[in-house]
Design a protein around this motif. Structure first.
Motif, mmCIF file in Angstrom:
data_model
loop_
_atom_site.group_PDB
_atom_site.id
_atom_site.type_symbol
_atom_site.label_atom_id
_atom_site.label_comp_id
_atom_site.label_asym_id
_atom_site.label_seq_id
_atom_site.Cartn_x
_atom_site.Cartn_y
_atom_site.Cartn_z
ATOM 1 N N VAL B 288 -31.049 -82.023 -18.836
ATOM 2 C CA VAL B 288 -29.861 -81.184 -19.000
ATOM 3 C C VAL B 288 -30.317 -79.738 -18.816
ATOM 4 O O VAL B 288 -31.398 -79.355 -19.263
ATOM 5 N N GLN B 289 -29.519 -78.972 -18.106
ATOM 6 C CA GLN B 289 -29.835 -77.547 -17.941
ATOM 7 C C GLN B 289 -28.582 -76.725 -18.152
ATOM 8 O O GLN B 289 -27.472 -77.163 -17.867
ATOM 9 N N HIS B 290 -28.787 -75.537 -18.702
ATOM 10 C CA HIS B 290 -27.652 -74.657 -18.979
ATOM 11 C C HIS B 290 -27.959 -73.283 -18.420
ATOM 12 O O HIS B 290 -28.950 -72.659 -18.812
ATOM 13 N N VAL B 297 -31.941 -72.512 -19.400
ATOM 14 C CA VAL B 297 -32.795 -73.324 -20.266
ATOM 15 C C VAL B 297 -32.596 -74.773 -19.864
ATOM 16 O O VAL B 297 -31.514 -75.155 -19.390
ATOM 17 N N PHE B 298 -33.626 -75.577 -20.012
ATOM 18 C CA PHE B 298 -33.498 -76.983 -19.636
ATOM 19 C C PHE B 298 -34.384 -77.872 -20.490
ATOM 20 O O PHE B 298 -35.404 -77.436 -21.030
ATOM 21 N N LEU B 299 -33.934 -79.105 -20.618
ATOM 22 C CA LEU B 299 -34.692 -80.154 -21.306
ATOM 23 C C LEU B 299 -34.783 -81.327 -20.351
ATOM 24 O O LEU B 299 -33.756 -81.761 -19.809
ATOM 25 N N ALA B 317 -39.349 -78.700 -22.492
ATOM 26 C CA ALA B 317 -38.298 -77.754 -22.891
ATOM 27 C C ALA B 317 -38.638 -76.458 -22.179
ATOM 28 O O ALA B 317 -39.641 -75.816 -22.506
ATOM 29 N N GLY B 318 -37.850 -76.099 -21.189
ATOM 30 C CA GLY B 318 -38.234 -74.991 -20.329
ATOM 31 C C GLY B 318 -37.227 -73.848 -20.300
ATOM 32 O O GLY B 318 -36.057 -74.011 -20.648
ATOM 33 N N TYR B 319 -37.739 -72.713 -19.890
ATOM 34 C CA TYR B 319 -36.924 -71.499 -19.758
ATOM 35 C C TYR B 319 -37.220 -70.900 -18.387
ATOM 36 O O TYR B 319 -38.385 -70.845 -17.972
#
Lengths: 232, 323
Positions: B288-290, B297-299, B317-319
């Motif tokens: 999922v990314q927002h 941000v994404f997971l 868990a990324g930015y």
């Protein structure tokens, strides 16, 4: 004189008709009022002598930031139920957004202590199984005051069972930790109610019942209950 | 031309004034996350951060412009996780016009762009998720010594050719060390693509790969799939050298977007047969990314059904910040 007497009679009849309608409606939604008032008194006693003093102590001891963190933490766990119930109600987008909230708040929000999803623009979509049953067309049934849990209806009371089964706190293996979390959640919930209970006026039982039933009707339809496009 | 041209202008004023006069864009993407890999400690990892300069220049020709593109790794974490600081990614020059586009230098081959890239829906580079599942990566992703030509869009149809000319200092081998022919067709949200490529090593061993891909977008839903087949005379595999290795991969992916939030998943199956080793691996991932303006941000989680050293279970868990 005669005219004035007639007016008084009309006013009396109207008043009696209206009040009997209100009473009839009240009896229809709350036929178990005797039992409910007894349970209400029990809950009030419990609250007055145990829960409220503990909650006040909690609010004194816990810094505001900590209180907010605790509230965010349990709110985040609630997104598990929100995901399932939105899905069961056919709201796929809201279910996915609840899942996204859960993912981002659990990771970036440090196990849910910080609600990062809301400022990021991912709104909370609260749903429970009682609302899901309502969406499926199950009538609320009579108003029911549950011991410890407070205002409910037959439908909403039964809806608590599936919600409890998917509650992450229930999945905690260690009984001590699990019970500590349950207790903390009750205190957190009560502390949130401190802010709104000052609004209560008149008969507390009636006030809470009417507020509860109206809020549930509103929530089940997501606020669309009274909207009928054919009226416009 | 972005505001970052100011930075370029400053750099240009100090070093090469001609650069500042070009229609150039300085861009970059910083991608950093905490990764949890199975049986390993959590780690702050760089997730394929890069910086680049690209742009057009006037060649004094009608309908034809010159172009250039440079891109390098920016290593935001430790040096052994993903590339070196300013490690080479792209560096090519070319020209484009009504007739299409031609370029020479280090660049993507059409095979990668048409067959592999449509499934690149996860944020970290495919290397993090198992290079093995992308058969075109090793010979066709950002390759040196490459010449490419892309035709203009002809009613939705476009074709591509590429050649690798990698001389080794003597006249012992063929001049042409590899080639790639590909085509794609796009209509009403549907894109179909096919590619075939061959690479010849100095030893004379050949590596042939072909693939097809399909991508379809309907409102908020995107679906994509690919199939790749590769045959190598000689293939390095987990420290071994396999002969007559035949690999094939199929993969399906889906992405659903609500506002600025996207949910995606993929499933991939890999098969290998050779003189020494046969294998069958499956891999799936969800994410999922927002997006928030130029940030995101994404997971993401990828699961593998085997203890493949090149494709372990991994959660990120990324930015990401782009400019």
């Amino acid at each position: 004189m005669k005219t004035s007497y007639a007016r008084w009679m009309v006013a009396m009849v109207c008043s009696m008709t209206l009040s009997s309608a209100v009473i009839a409606e009240e009896q229809a939604s709350d036929p178990w009022q005797g039992f409910n008032r007894a349970m209400f008194s029990f809950n009030e006693g419990l609250d007055t002598y145990a829960l409220k003093p503990i909650t006040k102590g909690y609010q004194v001891v816990m810094p505001d930031l900590g209180e907010r963190g605790v509230n965010n933490f349990f709110s985040n766990l609630g997104d598990v139920s929100n995901t399932f119930n939105n899905l069961l109600q056919g709201k796929v987008d809201d279910a996915l957004m609840s899942l996204a909230r859960l993912g981002f708040n659990t990771t970036f929000g440090l196990a849910g202590l910080i609600d990062v999803a809301t400022p990021m623009g991912i709104e909370k979509k609260s749903e429970d199984f009682g609302q899901t049953l309502g969406t499926w067309g199950v009538a609320s049934g009579p108003y029911l005051v549950l011991p410890f849990f407070g205002p409910s209806t037959v439908r909403d009371g039964l809806g608590r069972i599936p919600d409890a089964m998917i509650d992450p706190v229930m999945q905690v293996d260690d009984a001590g930790a699990r019970n500590a979390l349950y207790t903390l959640r009750v205190i957190d919930t009560r502390s949130q109610l401190m802010k709104v209970e000052k609004l209560i006026s008149g008969d507390k039982y009636t006030f809470i019942r009417d507020a509860y039933l109206q809020k549930r009707a509103y929530d089940i339809t997501d606020g669309a209950e009274n909207y009928d496009s054919s009226n416009f | 031309m972005k505001k970052s041209i100011i930075a370029l202008a400053v750099a240009g004023a100090m070093t090469a004034p001609m650069v500042a006069q070009a229609d150039a864009t300085l861009y970059g993407s910083f991608r950093i996350g905490v990764t949890a890999v199975k049986d390993a400690d959590a780690d702050v990892s760089d997730l394929s951060s890069r910086v680049g300069i690209k742009g057009d220049v006037d060649l004094g020709l009608e309908d034809t412009k010159g172009l250039f593109h440079w891109e390098a790794n920016i290593n935001t974490a430790d040096s052994d996780t993903y590339g070196q600081m300013f490690g080479k990614r792209l560096g090519y020059a070319g020209a484009k016009g009504d007739w299409g586009m031609a370029a020479i230098g280090r660049q993507y081959h059409p095979h990668y762009l048409l067959i592999n890239a449509p499934l690149g829906i996860f944020n970290p580079g495919s290397g993090s998720y198992g290079e093995r599942f992308f058969l075109g990566n090793s010979n066709h992703k950002r390759v040196d010594n490459t010449l490419t030509y892309a035709s203009p869009n002809l009613s939705g149809f476009q074709f591509f050719v590429a050649a690798v000319v990698d001389g080794s200092g003597d006249d012992a081998d063929e001049d042409l060390d590899g080639h790639n022919v590909a085509a794609k067709y796009s209509v009403n949200g549907l894109t179909l693509a096919a590619s075939i490529a061959t690479t010849e090593a100095d030893s004379g061993d050949e590596s042939d790969v072909w693939g097809v891909s399909v991508k379809y977008k309907i409102n908020a839903l995107e679906m994509m799939a690919r199939y790749e087949d590769r045959e190598d005379d000689s293939l390095s595999f987990d420290g071994m050298t396999l002969a007559d290795a035949d690999q094939d991969v199929w993969e399906a992916g889906v992405r659903y977007t609500v506002g600025t939030t996207s949910f995606y998943g993929r499933f991939s199956d890999y098969e290998l047969s050779s003189d020494l080793v046969d294998g069958d691996l499956q891999q799936w991932g969800i994410g999922v990314q927002h997006k928030m303006g130029h940030g995101m941000v994404f997971l993401e989680h990828v699961n593998n059904d085997s203890e493949d050293v090149l494709a372990t279970d991994r959660t990120v868990a990324g930015y990401r910040v782009d400019f």
